[in-house]
Design a protein around this motif. Structure first.
Motif, mmCIF file in Angstrom:
data_model
loop_
_atom_site.group_PDB
_atom_site.id
_atom_site.type_symbol
_atom_site.label_atom_id
_atom_site.label_comp_id
_atom_site.label_asym_id
_atom_site.label_seq_id
_atom_site.Cartn_x
_atom_site.Cartn_y
_atom_site.Cartn_z
ATOM 1 N N THR A 176 -8.472 47.396 -4.905
ATOM 2 C CA THR A 176 -9.534 48.367 -5.195
ATOM 3 C C THR A 176 -10.128 48.140 -6.579
ATOM 4 O O THR A 176 -11.360 48.142 -6.755
ATOM 5 C CB THR A 176 -8.985 49.798 -5.086
ATOM 6 N N THR A 177 -9.266 47.944 -7.580
ATOM 7 C CA THR A 177 -9.774 47.735 -8.939
ATOM 8 C C THR A 177 -10.507 46.401 -9.057
ATOM 9 O O THR A 177 -11.461 46.285 -9.839
ATOM 10 C CB THR A 177 -8.623 47.788 -9.958
ATOM 11 N N LEU A 178 -10.086 45.405 -8.279
ATOM 12 C CA LEU A 178 -10.773 44.114 -8.318
ATOM 13 C C LEU A 178 -12.201 44.250 -7.801
ATOM 14 O O LEU A 178 -13.139 43.700 -8.391
ATOM 15 C CB LEU A 178 -9.997 43.089 -7.483
ATOM 16 N N ILE A 179 -12.374 44.997 -6.725
ATOM 17 C CA ILE A 179 -13.730 45.244 -6.195
ATOM 18 C C ILE A 179 -14.565 46.002 -7.226
ATOM 19 O O ILE A 179 -15.746 45.685 -7.450
ATOM 20 C CB ILE A 179 -13.646 46.034 -4.874
ATOM 21 N N ALA A 180 -13.954 46.999 -7.867
ATOM 22 C CA ALA A 180 -14.672 47.781 -8.878
ATOM 23 C C ALA A 180 -15.109 46.897 -10.042
ATOM 24 O O ALA A 180 -16.242 47.023 -10.541
ATOM 25 C CB ALA A 180 -13.785 48.918 -9.376
ATOM 26 N N LYS A 181 -14.251 45.980 -10.465
ATOM 27 C CA LYS A 181 -14.609 45.096 -11.588
ATOM 28 C C LYS A 181 -15.734 44.138 -11.201
ATOM 29 O O LYS A 181 -16.621 43.851 -12.030
ATOM 30 C CB LYS A 181 -13.371 44.344 -12.074
ATOM 31 N N TRP A 182 -15.719 43.636 -9.975
ATOM 32 C CA TRP A 182 -16.817 42.784 -9.522
ATOM 33 C C TRP A 182 -18.133 43.551 -9.533
ATOM 34 O O TRP A 182 -19.173 43.028 -9.952
ATOM 35 C CB TRP A 182 -16.537 42.242 -8.121
ATOM 36 N N LEU A 183 -18.114 44.796 -9.071
ATOM 37 C CA LEU A 183 -19.329 45.605 -9.053
ATOM 38 C C LEU A 183 -19.852 45.844 -10.469
ATOM 39 O O LEU A 183 -21.066 45.784 -10.719
ATOM 40 C CB LEU A 183 -19.056 46.938 -8.359
ATOM 41 N N VAL A 184 -18.939 46.100 -11.413
ATOM 42 C CA VAL A 184 -19.351 46.310 -12.810
ATOM 43 C C VAL A 184 -19.958 45.038 -13.387
ATOM 44 O O VAL A 184 -20.985 45.075 -14.084
ATOM 45 C CB VAL A 184 -18.152 46.777 -13.660
ATOM 46 N N LEU A 185 -19.348 43.883 -13.100
ATOM 47 C CA LEU A 185 -19.876 42.619 -13.607
ATOM 48 C C LEU A 185 -21.261 42.321 -13.032
ATOM 49 O O LEU A 185 -22.165 41.878 -13.755
ATOM 50 C CB LEU A 185 -18.911 41.479 -13.273
ATOM 51 N N ILE A 186 -21.437 42.552 -11.731
ATOM 52 C CA ILE A 186 -22.744 42.323 -11.109
ATOM 53 C C ILE A 186 -23.795 43.250 -11.717
ATOM 54 O O ILE A 186 -24.923 42.827 -12.026
ATOM 55 C CB ILE A 186 -22.653 42.529 -9.584
ATOM 56 N N ALA A 187 -23.434 44.513 -11.923
ATOM 57 C CA ALA A 187 -24.369 45.465 -12.541
ATOM 58 C C ALA A 187 -24.692 45.061 -13.975
ATOM 59 O O ALA A 187 -25.841 45.212 -14.432
ATOM 60 C CB ALA A 187 -23.768 46.868 -12.501
#
Length: 271
Positions: A176-187
């Motif tokens: 879950t945190t890995l997906i969240a970090k990818w979303l933050v990086l893309i944003a």
């Protein structure tokens, strides 16, 4: 340092102390962003005369009520002093957290790259605050670029190390945190692209709207940086409660390194 021929007798064989992880994580990830928010709130509540007189740097005939963070925390007082005080707490906490977080990963070339990127990110962040925009816009912009690009590189290498260690497959929480970090990086990357367009457009055409969008994205990108490291350090703080600092005698270091190589990489953190 001179090694004693005969070790002294101390009350404890190996003096040690425990440092709670939570305050370190707060200082390393959350405190700078809270300082930013405080400085912004102080400016809009108690320095409204500055806002009423604020004009676009490249178009002094146009007024805008949303100044860049570079001026709020880097030039204006007492906001600059508040930000520097936050840095005095942030940098030692960040060093301790970073130094103990990296050994969690088995050695890969990406690990060294992440360490270098983290060091460059810290350097860029400090220089953006300490060497403010009045020293020279080009140099300030270069420091800002160093900070944000190093942050993106460090984040990408970190999630890549998660993939190499298959952490997302082994732990549901880390998936879950890995997906969240990818979303933050893309944003973050999307926001950076926006900034690279809105600032030149605003300054060449003296567009107040584009300049306001640029300043707003500057605020947002600081939030993304804090959010990413809050997620990262949540992973760490959810697992560990204390850092253990232990005095190690001469000769014991080689023995511990040999033990680490035989048993696998371990951290200097006690849960």
């Amino acid at each position: 340092m001179v090694k004693l021929d005969k070790p002294m007798r101390w009350a404890l064989e190996a003096p040690s102390t425990l440092l709670p992880v939570a305050p370190m994580v707060f200082g390393a990830a959350v405190l700078p962003y809270l300082a930013f928010l405080f400085c912004i709130a102080y400016t809009f509540l108690f320095a409204r005369e500055r806002l009423s007189e604020w004009t676009m740097p490249d178009c002094p005939h146009l007024q805008t009520s949303l100044p860049p963070l570079s001026y709020i925390v880097g030039v204006w007082e007492p906001q600059r002093l508040i930000m520097l005080l936050a840095l005095y707490v942030h940098i030692p906490a960040r060093f301790i957290v970073t130094y103990t977080y990296f050994p969690v990963f088995t050695y890969y070339p990406q690990t060294i790259g992440m360490m270098v990127a983290a060091a460059l990110e810290t350097l860029g962040f400090v220089t953006v605050i300490v060497l403010h925009v009045n020293i020279g816009f080009e140099f300030h912009a270069m420091c800002f670029g160093l900070w944000i690009f190093a942050f993106i590189a460090c984040g990408i290498l970190q999630v890549e190390l998660h993939r190499l260690h298959s952490l997302g497959k082994k732990h549901k929480r880390l998936r879950t945190t890995l997906i969240a970090k990818w979303l933050v990086l893309i944003a973050t990357i999307a926001t950076l692209v926006s900034m690279s367009y809105t600032y030149p457009y605003a300054t060449t055409r003296c567009s107040v709207t584009m300049y306001t969008i640029f300043v707003a994205t500057e605020y947002i990108i600081v939030f993304f940086n804090s959010l990413f490291y809050s997620i990262t350090l949540y992973e760490f703080a959810a697992e560990f409660k204390y850092y253990r600092i232990t005095a190690v005698r001469y000769g014991e270091v080689a023995e511990e390194q040999a033990s680490d190589r035989s048993e696998g990489v371990s951290t200097s953190v006690s849960s």
